[in-house]
Scaffold this active site. Structure first.
Site, short mmCIF file in Angstrom:
data_model
loop_
_atom_site.label_atom_id
_atom_site.label_comp_id
_atom_site.label_asym_id
_atom_site.label_seq_id
_atom_site.Cartn_x
_atom_site.Cartn_y
_atom_site.Cartn_z
N SER A 17 0.85 -1.19 0.00
CA SER A 17 0.00 0.00 0.00
C SER A 17 0.89 1.23 0.00
O SER A 17 1.63 1.48 0.96
CB SER A 17 -0.89 0.01 1.24
OG SER A 17 -1.42 1.32 1.41
N HIS A 41 -1.31 -1.40 -4.21
CA HIS A 41 -2.56 -1.03 -3.58
C HIS A 41 -2.55 0.49 -3.36
O HIS A 41 -1.62 1.04 -2.76
CB HIS A 41 -2.69 -1.76 -2.25
CG HIS A 41 -4.00 -1.58 -1.56
ND1 HIS A 41 -5.13 -2.31 -1.90
CD2 HIS A 41 -4.38 -0.75 -0.56
CE1 HIS A 41 -6.13 -1.95 -1.12
NE2 HIS A 41 -5.71 -1.00 -0.30
N ASP A 43 -4.64 3.65 -1.94
CA ASP A 43 -5.72 4.01 -1.03
C ASP A 43 -6.24 5.41 -1.31
O ASP A 43 -5.51 6.39 -1.14
CB ASP A 43 -5.24 3.92 0.42
CG ASP A 43 -5.09 2.48 0.87
OD1 ASP A 43 -6.08 1.72 0.74
OD2 ASP A 43 -4.00 2.10 1.35
N MET A 45 -9.03 8.18 -0.30
CA MET A 45 -9.92 8.54 0.81
C MET A 45 -10.50 9.93 0.58
O MET A 45 -9.78 10.84 0.14
CB MET A 45 -9.16 8.51 2.13
CG MET A 45 -8.47 7.19 2.40
SD MET A 45 -7.71 7.18 4.04
CE MET A 45 -6.81 5.62 3.97
N HIS A 74 -8.27 1.21 -4.05
CA HIS A 74 -9.23 0.99 -2.97
C HIS A 74 -9.94 2.32 -2.70
O HIS A 74 -9.36 3.24 -2.13
CB HIS A 74 -8.45 0.49 -1.74
CG HIS A 74 -9.28 0.29 -0.52
ND1 HIS A 74 -8.71 0.09 0.73
CD2 HIS A 74 -10.63 0.24 -0.33
CE1 HIS A 74 -9.68 -0.06 1.62
NE2 HIS A 74 -10.84 0.03 1.00
N MET A 76 -12.19 4.48 -0.86
CA MET A 76 -12.92 4.72 0.40
C MET A 76 -13.66 6.04 0.24
O MET A 76 -13.29 7.08 0.80
CB MET A 76 -11.91 4.74 1.57
CG MET A 76 -11.38 3.34 1.88
SD MET A 76 -9.82 3.35 2.79
CE MET A 76 -8.66 3.45 1.42
N MET A 144 -11.64 -5.72 5.16
CA MET A 144 -10.82 -4.81 5.96
C MET A 144 -10.57 -5.45 7.32
O MET A 144 -11.49 -5.89 7.99
CB MET A 144 -11.51 -3.46 6.15
CG MET A 144 -11.63 -2.60 4.90
SD MET A 144 -10.05 -2.28 4.08
CE MET A 144 -9.12 -1.43 5.38
N GLY A 149 -8.99 4.20 7.02
CA GLY A 149 -8.71 5.61 7.24
C GLY A 149 -7.24 5.91 7.46
O GLY A 149 -6.77 6.95 7.05
N PHE A 150 -6.56 4.97 8.10
CA PHE A 150 -5.16 5.25 8.44
C PHE A 150 -4.32 3.98 8.36
O PHE A 150 -4.80 2.89 8.67
CB PHE A 150 -5.07 5.81 9.87
CG PHE A 150 -5.84 7.09 10.02
CD1 PHE A 150 -5.26 8.31 9.70
CD2 PHE A 150 -7.16 7.06 10.44
CE1 PHE A 150 -5.99 9.49 9.81
CE2 PHE A 150 -7.90 8.23 10.55
CZ PHE A 150 -7.31 9.45 10.23
N GLY A 152 -1.01 1.76 9.74
CA GLY A 152 -0.36 1.57 11.04
C GLY A 152 -1.27 1.18 12.18
O GLY A 152 -0.88 1.28 13.34
N ASP A 182 -6.67 -6.28 4.30
CA ASP A 182 -6.05 -4.96 4.31
C ASP A 182 -6.16 -4.36 5.70
O ASP A 182 -7.26 -4.16 6.20
CB ASP A 182 -6.80 -4.09 3.28
CG ASP A 182 -6.23 -2.69 3.16
OD1 ASP A 182 -5.18 -2.39 3.75
OD2 ASP A 182 -6.86 -1.88 2.43
N GLY A 183 -4.99 -4.12 6.30
CA GLY A 183 -4.97 -3.46 7.60
C GLY A 183 -4.25 -4.28 8.65
O GLY A 183 -4.68 -5.39 8.99
N GLY A 184 -3.10 -3.77 9.10
CA GLY A 184 -2.36 -4.46 10.16
C GLY A 184 -1.75 -5.77 9.72
O GLY A 184 -1.50 -6.64 10.56
N GLY A 204 1.05 -1.94 4.23
CA GLY A 204 1.60 -0.60 4.11
C GLY A 204 2.83 -0.45 4.99
O GLY A 204 3.97 -0.55 4.54
N SER A 205 2.59 -0.27 6.31
CA SER A 205 3.70 -0.04 7.24
C SER A 205 4.70 -1.18 7.25
O SER A 205 5.91 -0.94 7.34
CB SER A 205 3.16 0.13 8.66
OG SER A 205 1.97 0.81 8.66
C1 DX5 Z 1 -6.37 1.68 5.61
C2 DX5 Z 1 -5.91 1.39 4.20
C3 DX5 Z 1 -4.82 0.39 4.17
C4 DX5 Z 1 -3.58 0.83 4.88
C5 DX5 Z 1 -2.80 -0.37 5.32
O1 DX5 Z 1 -7.48 2.47 5.59
O2 DX5 Z 1 -6.97 0.89 3.41
O3 DX5 Z 1 -4.52 -0.02 2.85
O4 DX5 Z 1 -2.76 1.63 4.10
O5 DX5 Z 1 -1.74 0.06 6.10
P1 DX5 Z 1 -1.10 -0.90 7.20
O6 DX5 Z 1 -0.58 -2.10 6.45
O7 DX5 Z 1 -0.06 -0.07 7.80
O8 DX5 Z 1 -2.20 -1.28 8.14
ZN ZN Z 2 -6.56 -0.13 1.41
#
Ligand code: DX5
Ligand code: ZN
Length: 231
Positions: A17, A41, A43, A45, A74, A76, A144, A149-150, A152, A182-184, A204-205
């Site tokens: 991401s 990916h 994102d 928003m 993606h 959002m 998800m 939204g964020f 990390g 997606d997420g964590g 992402g992170s």
């Molecule tokens: C969150 C995004 C994710 C996010 C994942 O709203 O849709 O794609 O960037 O980031 P990590 O992998 O850090 O959770």
């Molecule tokens: Zn995403």
């Protein structure tokens, strides 16, 4: 014209991401993970469906000029239908909309008419039943594992049951549908998501905050592949 990913449906894929990449040098960030990824990916928003703003079609068009990867956008957005055409024109290959915004049937039709690969996403607290009717109509289901939204945030364990139910239904119906999480997603959580049935891992992170994003993406693939081959 939008393309499908090179990797066959259902195979393990890592999708970095770019939300966690250095926005001042996106081209370098994207190139840094090229050798270990099947799709990027992206994102998007709107500050309304989620409490954050990121990027739009002009950024997708800019990075399209420096990458031939499958662009997995993606969305959002509260009104994704207003923007699907712009993302297709910008070079998106797939667009994923959220089931929570409604109008799913017409959004799928609209995305198909634009030649896009079509994804449908659900938030952690959206039940399996909201997704079940759409599985046969999409190319990708996105579960998800954080509230969007964020980057990390911490992986929400309770989503694993829904992932397993969706995987069972995809397999039962013999559908050509990828199941993305997606997420964590990191070394600890990726194997659990894959064991439950996910085959596309957004990170992402865990990738872009690592000293070597390329090594991190490769390592993530390796730990997940060990589980995928045993499933
Ligand atoms: C969150 C995004 C994710 C996010 C994942 O709203 O849709 O794609 O960037 O980031 P990590 O992998 O850090 O959770
Ligand atoms: Zn995403």
């Amino acid at each position: 014209m939008a393309r499908h990913p090179d990797a066959p449906v259902g195979t393990l894929q890592i999708a970095p991401s770019i939300l966690s990449a250095d926005f001042s040098d996106l081209a370098a960030a994207i190139h840094s993970v090229d050798a270990a990824t099947d799709r990027l990916h992206i994102d998007v928003m709107d500050g309304h469906f989620v409490p954050n703003l990121t990027l739009g079609p002009s950024v997708v068009a800019a990075i399209r000029r420096c990458s031939a990867k499958f662009f997995d956008c993606h969305l959002m957005l509260t009104d994704p239908g207003e923007y699907l055409g712009a993302f297709a024109d910008a070079g998106a290959d797939g667009c994923t909309v959220h089931v929570e915004v409604g109008g799913t049937a017409s959004l799928i039709d609209q995305a198909r008419a634009l030649g896009l690969s079509v994804g449908l996403a659900c938030n952690p607290d959206t039940p399996f039943e909201a997704m079940a009717p759409w599985l046969e109509h999409v190319d990708l289901v996105l579960c998800m594992t954080v509230f969007p939204g964020f980057a990390g945030q911490s992986f929400i364990e309770s989503v694993l049951d829904k992932i397993a139910r969706i995987r069972a239904e995809i397999d039962h119906q013999g559908l050509a549908v990828d199941l993305e999480v997606d997420g964590g997603i990191d070394h600890e959580t990726a194997p659990r998501a894959v064991a439950a049935g996910a085959n596309v891992l957004v990170a992402g992170s865990a990738i872009f905050s690592a000293p070597s994003p390329l090594d991190a993406a490769r390592d993530l693939h390796a730990v997940a592949a060990a589980v995928a081959s045993a499933r």
